[in-house]
Design an enzyme around this catalytic site. Structure first.
Site, PDB file in Angstrom:
ATOM      1  N   MET A  22       0.864  -1.173   0.000  1.00 18.19           N
ATOM      2  CA  MET A  22       0.000   0.000   0.000  1.00 18.19           C
ATOM      3  C   MET A  22       0.904   1.227   0.000  1.00 18.19           C
ATOM      4  SD  MET A  22      -3.146  -1.145   0.185  1.00 18.19           S
ATOM      5  CE  MET A  22      -4.207   0.074   0.906  1.00 18.19           C
ATOM      6  N   GLY A  52      -5.413  -2.869  -6.732  1.00 17.87           N
ATOM      7  CA  GLY A  52      -6.052  -1.924  -5.824  1.00 17.87           C
ATOM      8  C   GLY A  52      -5.206  -0.710  -5.646  1.00 17.87           C
ATOM      9  N   CYS A  53      -5.396  -0.066  -4.532  1.00 14.02           N
ATOM     10  CA  CYS A  53      -4.597   1.106  -4.194  1.00 14.02           C
ATOM     11  C   CYS A  53      -3.205   0.642  -3.808  1.00 14.02           C
ATOM     12  CB  CYS A  53      -5.245   1.834  -3.019  1.00 14.02           C
ATOM     13  SG  CYS A  53      -4.352   3.293  -2.511  1.00 14.02           S
ATOM     14  N   VAL A  54      -2.193   1.198  -4.446  1.00 15.76           N
ATOM     15  CA  VAL A  54      -0.819   0.769  -4.173  1.00 15.76           C
ATOM     16  C   VAL A  54      -0.162   1.744  -3.227  1.00 15.76           C
ATOM     17  CG1 VAL A  54       1.294  -0.056  -5.183  1.00 15.76           C
ATOM     18  CG2 VAL A  54      -0.744   0.092  -6.566  1.00 15.76           C
TER      19      VAL A  54
END
Length: 104
Positions: free
Chosen positions: A64, A102-104
């Site tokens: 993330m 997804g959100c990195v």
């Protein structure tokens, strides 16, 4: 399907320019991918790239963004300076990771 020519190799890319096969990545491939992002790699870039590759090797996913910032000690602004298209599209692509979902 797009392709990236690196030396005598022709590598398959997905529609967003990410490697189809992450196992084909090496430093020469990173340099070629960086050119597609209009980025000239410096030691600071390699610090982030190596972090991403090590994290991916250990956990099988890209970190993330918050985790990456904390672990590298870089700010979001610094990451965008290094990789103008961002941590997911730019940094992960050049590091040879598969496209983040997804959100990195």
């Amino acid at each position: 399907m797009a392709e990236l020519v690196v030396g005598d190799r022709v590598l398959a890319l997905d529609e967003d320019g990410f490697l189809e096969d992450a196992a084909q990545w090496d430093e020469e491939v990173a340099e070629a991918l960086a050119k597609t992002e209009e980025v000239e790699l410096t030691p600071e870039h390699w610090e982030v790239i190596n972090y991403l590759r090590n994290y991916y090797a250990e956990f099988g996913v890209a970190p993330m963004v918050r985790k990456m910032l904390k672990d590298t000690g870089k700010s979001n602004a610094e990451i965008y300076e290094l990789f103008p298209s961002g941590p997911g599209k730019g940094a992960c692509k050049i590091a040879g990771l598969l496209k983040p979902t997804g959100c990195v």
